[in-house]
Each structure stands twice: as C-alpha cells, then as structure tokens.
Design a protein around this motif. Structure first.
Motif, short mmCIF file in Angstrom:
data_model
loop_
_atom_site.label_atom_id
_atom_site.label_comp_id
_atom_site.label_asym_id
_atom_site.label_seq_id
_atom_site.Cartn_x
_atom_site.Cartn_y
_atom_site.Cartn_z
N ARG A 8 0.72 -1.35 0.04
CA ARG A 8 0.21 0.16 0.04
C ARG A 8 0.74 1.29 0.07
O ARG A 8 1.62 1.35 0.80
N PRO A 11 0.11 7.38 2.46
CA PRO A 11 -0.48 8.83 2.12
C PRO A 11 0.42 9.94 1.92
O PRO A 11 1.60 9.65 2.61
N GLN A 23 10.08 16.29 7.37
CA GLN A 23 9.11 16.59 8.08
C GLN A 23 8.89 16.04 9.38
O GLN A 23 8.23 16.70 10.20
N HIS A 24 9.66 14.81 9.60
CA HIS A 24 9.40 14.13 10.93
C HIS A 24 10.35 15.04 11.82
O HIS A 24 10.05 15.34 13.12
N LEU A 27 8.21 17.85 12.74
CA LEU A 27 6.71 17.27 13.78
C LEU A 27 7.52 17.24 14.95
O LEU A 27 6.60 17.25 16.08
N ALA A 55 5.91 5.26 13.44
CA ALA A 55 6.89 5.68 14.36
C ALA A 55 7.75 6.90 13.66
O ALA A 55 8.51 7.57 14.37
N ASP A 78 6.40 0.93 11.24
CA ASP A 78 5.90 2.09 10.39
C ASP A 78 5.79 1.47 8.78
O ASP A 78 6.52 0.35 8.75
N ILE A 79 5.10 1.64 8.16
CA ILE A 79 4.95 1.29 6.82
C ILE A 79 5.91 1.48 6.07
O ILE A 79 6.18 0.61 4.92
N ARG A 80 6.79 2.49 6.16
CA ARG A 80 8.10 2.78 5.36
C ARG A 80 9.20 2.42 6.54
O ARG A 80 9.19 2.83 7.42
N HIS A 95 5.84 -2.41 8.94
CA HIS A 95 4.52 -2.79 9.34
C HIS A 95 3.51 -1.90 8.92
O HIS A 95 3.41 -0.83 9.15
N ASP A 96 2.42 -2.46 8.32
CA ASP A 96 1.10 -1.86 8.09
C ASP A 96 0.15 -2.12 8.88
O ASP A 96 -0.19 -3.30 9.31
N ILE A 97 -0.12 -1.05 9.82
CA ILE A 97 -1.09 -1.49 10.92
C ILE A 97 -2.41 -1.57 10.54
O ILE A 97 -3.44 -2.13 11.36
N ARG A 113 0.75 8.93 16.76
CA ARG A 113 0.59 10.39 16.54
C ARG A 113 0.56 10.78 15.04
O ARG A 113 1.66 10.21 14.30
N LEU A 114 -0.63 11.33 14.74
CA LEU A 114 -0.75 11.65 13.56
C LEU A 114 -0.73 10.51 12.51
O LEU A 114 -0.13 10.76 11.25
N LEU A 118 -4.91 9.31 8.78
CA LEU A 118 -4.43 9.08 7.35
C LEU A 118 -4.93 7.87 7.02
O LEU A 118 -5.11 7.65 5.71
C1 LIG Z 1 2.52 12.24 9.73
S1 LIG Z 1 3.64 11.06 10.03
C2 LIG Z 1 3.98 10.88 11.66
C3 LIG Z 1 5.07 10.35 12.18
C4 LIG Z 1 5.21 10.37 13.65
N1 LIG Z 1 4.05 9.34 14.38
C5 LIG Z 1 5.28 11.82 14.47
O1 LIG Z 1 4.47 12.15 14.86
O2 LIG Z 1 6.49 12.57 14.25
C6 LIG Z 1 2.69 9.57 9.55
C7 LIG Z 1 3.44 8.25 9.73
O3 LIG Z 1 2.48 7.12 9.84
C8 LIG Z 1 3.30 6.28 8.78
N2 LIG Z 1 1.95 5.26 8.11
C9 LIG Z 1 1.24 5.82 7.21
N3 LIG Z 1 0.44 4.74 7.09
C10 LIG Z 1 0.75 3.69 7.79
C11 LIG Z 1 0.26 2.35 8.04
N4 LIG Z 1 -0.72 1.97 7.32
N5 LIG Z 1 0.92 1.35 8.85
C12 LIG Z 1 1.99 2.23 9.46
N6 LIG Z 1 2.23 3.33 9.53
C13 LIG Z 1 1.73 4.16 8.65
C14 LIG Z 1 4.05 7.08 7.79
O4 LIG Z 1 4.73 6.29 7.18
C15 LIG Z 1 4.44 8.13 8.54
O5 LIG Z 1 5.83 7.68 9.26
#
Ligand SMILES: C[S@@+](CC[C@H](N)C(=O)[O-])C[C@H]1O[C@@H](n2cnc3c(N)ncnc32)[C@H](O)[C@@H]1O
Length: 270
Positions: A8, A11, A23-24, A27, A55, A78-80, A95-97, A113-114, A118
C-alpha cells in the motif's frame, strides 16, 4: 509478527518521499514536548512493553525505550523504512497497521501520533490498537483538528486570500486521500466507543509565527509536495509567495489544534 510487503502506498502527508526526514524533524520540534509530557503522565517506567505505531523517525520511540530500560522494550512500527536510532530495547518493524498481524494483550502502552487520521479504516485500526493492550494498559493518540487555522495577522488582504487558497487546497488534497482533518476532536469519543475507560483529552493550539515549526512544515509542503499542489491548481508563483508570507516576521496564524487523548483498557473481572 510479520513485516509488511509494503504494497500500500503511504498517504501523501504521511511520509511521502526523500523529504520526509525534514517533515519528521519539524513534527518532533512542534509536538514532542506535548507528546512526551502526556506519555510521562501514564507512569511509564522500567519494565513496560510499548508499541509506537507509525513511528516516523523513531524519536518518540527512542525516548520511550530509554524510559523503560533496562527491563522493558519498545516495538516501533511504520509502513515505510525509517531512520533507526540505536537505543537498547528498541526494535523496528516495517509493518502496515491496517493489515499486518498485531499481537493481542501484549503492550502496557500503545502510542500513535498523526497516523489514524491518515487511514480510512481508522476505527478498525483503533480497535486493533485496543486489543493490542494488556488489560489495564494505556492507549495515547495525538491527532490534529486542522479545520480552524485562519491567518490572524497578514501584511495585506491579498496575502490573506493567498493563505486561505493554500490552506483550502491542502485540505482538498487531504480530503481526496480520505484523510480525516478533524479526527483529533473525534478521537476521544471513538476511543470511548472502542471500550477504553478513564478517557482524558488535552487540546492545545498556539499562535504560529515565522519561527514556529508548524509554519515551517507548511513551507516545507510547498517544496516537497509542489507537484501535488500544482496539480490541485496552485501555481509555482503562488507557492513562492506562500513561502514568502510564512517567513514574514509580521505574519500570525492560529495553529492546527492538537488533541492528546488517553484511555485505559479495562482490567478483566475475576
Ligand atoms: C504524519 S507522519 C507521523 C510520524 C510520527 N508519528 C510523528 O508524529 O512524528 C505519519 C506516519 O505514519 C506512517 N504510516 C502511514 N500509514 C501507515 C500504515 N498503514 N501503517 C503504519 N504506518 C503508517 C507514515 O509512514 C509516517 O511515518
């Protein structure tokens, strides 16, 4: 727990390309004090087993790992693939949550967080996070309500219109990706419905100015998401003017509100 095959695509605003390190970083600068303060209130300490979902650069996960050392541990997913701070007791998993296996009744603390905003399946994911908690364990969800962040002081009316165009375009892009931009204010009720008790919610918003990491993050969007904004109708000239406005010393805007919500999985009755 198996790692995801990563089929997947993540986003757009969730870690899109090589620029996601910046970005991280922003944040973390903007929200780590709130996140860590709230996590500390859970009483987290040595021996706790924690899950950090989505994460990012692992900054919060590393902080958690130091708190639970030497007997506890943190699983950061994290998915990435993410930057991986080398901290004892901290394990990273791609890992895809939404769809990868997640152990049940395993963690004393789960934090995201955040991330849920998505995910179109956020309510189902929330239920998964609740089931991943041990009875008595705590879930903390930190999320934006990004629906009310107007410019409050601008150099001229044209700048006011420009900022609104930029923010409306960003909201349109996010809505097109099924991001729930108001999820922060809905999270507490959703957590209660998912069976958590002792819900506590803290809402924070601030005044953004040029030196705020939140505004710098918006400025970052104009570069690393340039193509997406252009596809959504903004011109390069407008994006350059947005950057100029965000860096203007007199500019002020209301920030997104961030909600930090905690709830506890009830202990089983004997
Ligand atoms: C806006 S960033 C926030 C990152 C971190 N939690 C922070 O607040 O600094 C969203 C994170 O969620 C991860 N993400 C998006 N979809 C995901 C999924 N299906 N499973 C796991 N991680 C996911 C993204 O790769 C990204 O690292």
């Amino acid at each position: 727990m198996n790692a995801t095959s990563g089929l997947r695509p993540p986003p757009v605003f969730g870690g899109h390309d090589d620029h996601n390190g910046e970005q991280h970083r922003l944040l973390g600068l903007a929200f780590d004090p709130l996140t860590k303060g709230r996590l500390a209130q859970t009483g987290i300490g040595p021996g706790w087993r924690c899950l950090e979902v989505g994460a990012g650069d692992g900054g919060v996960a590393a902080w958690l790992a130091r708190r639970v050392a030497p007997t506890g541990g943190v699983l950061a997913t994290d998915i990435r693939p993410v930057r991986r701070p080398a901290v004892a007791g901290l394990e990273f998993l791609r890992h895809d949550i939404v769809r990868d296996p997640l152990p049940e009744a395993e963690f004393d603390l789960v934090h995201a967080r955040l991330v849920l905003r998505l995910l179109p399946d956020r309510l189902a994911v929330l239920d998964r996070l609740v089931r991943a908690l041990k009875p008595g364990g705590v879930l903390q969800v930190d999320e934006f309500d990004a629906t009310d962040a107007p410019a409050l002081r601008v150099p001229d009316p044209a700048a006011h219109r420009l900022y609104r165009t930029f923010m409306d375009t960003k909201a349109r892009i996010m809505n097109g990706e099924d991001v729930d931009t108001a999820w922060g204010r809905k999270a507490a009720a959703a957590m209660r419905r998912s069976g958590l008790t002792g819900i506590s919610s803290l809402r924070r918003s601030e005044l953004w100015s040029a030196d705020s990491p939140g505004l710098q993050l918006l400025s970052h969007h104009t570069r690393h998401l340039r193509e997406i904004f252009v596809r959504a109708g903004m011109t390069d000239r407008q994006l350059a003017e947005v950057r100029e406005l965000l860096a203007h010393p007199g500019f002020r805007a209301r920030s997104y509100a961030i909600y930090s919500v905690q709830g506890r999985r009830p202990r089983e009755r004997r």
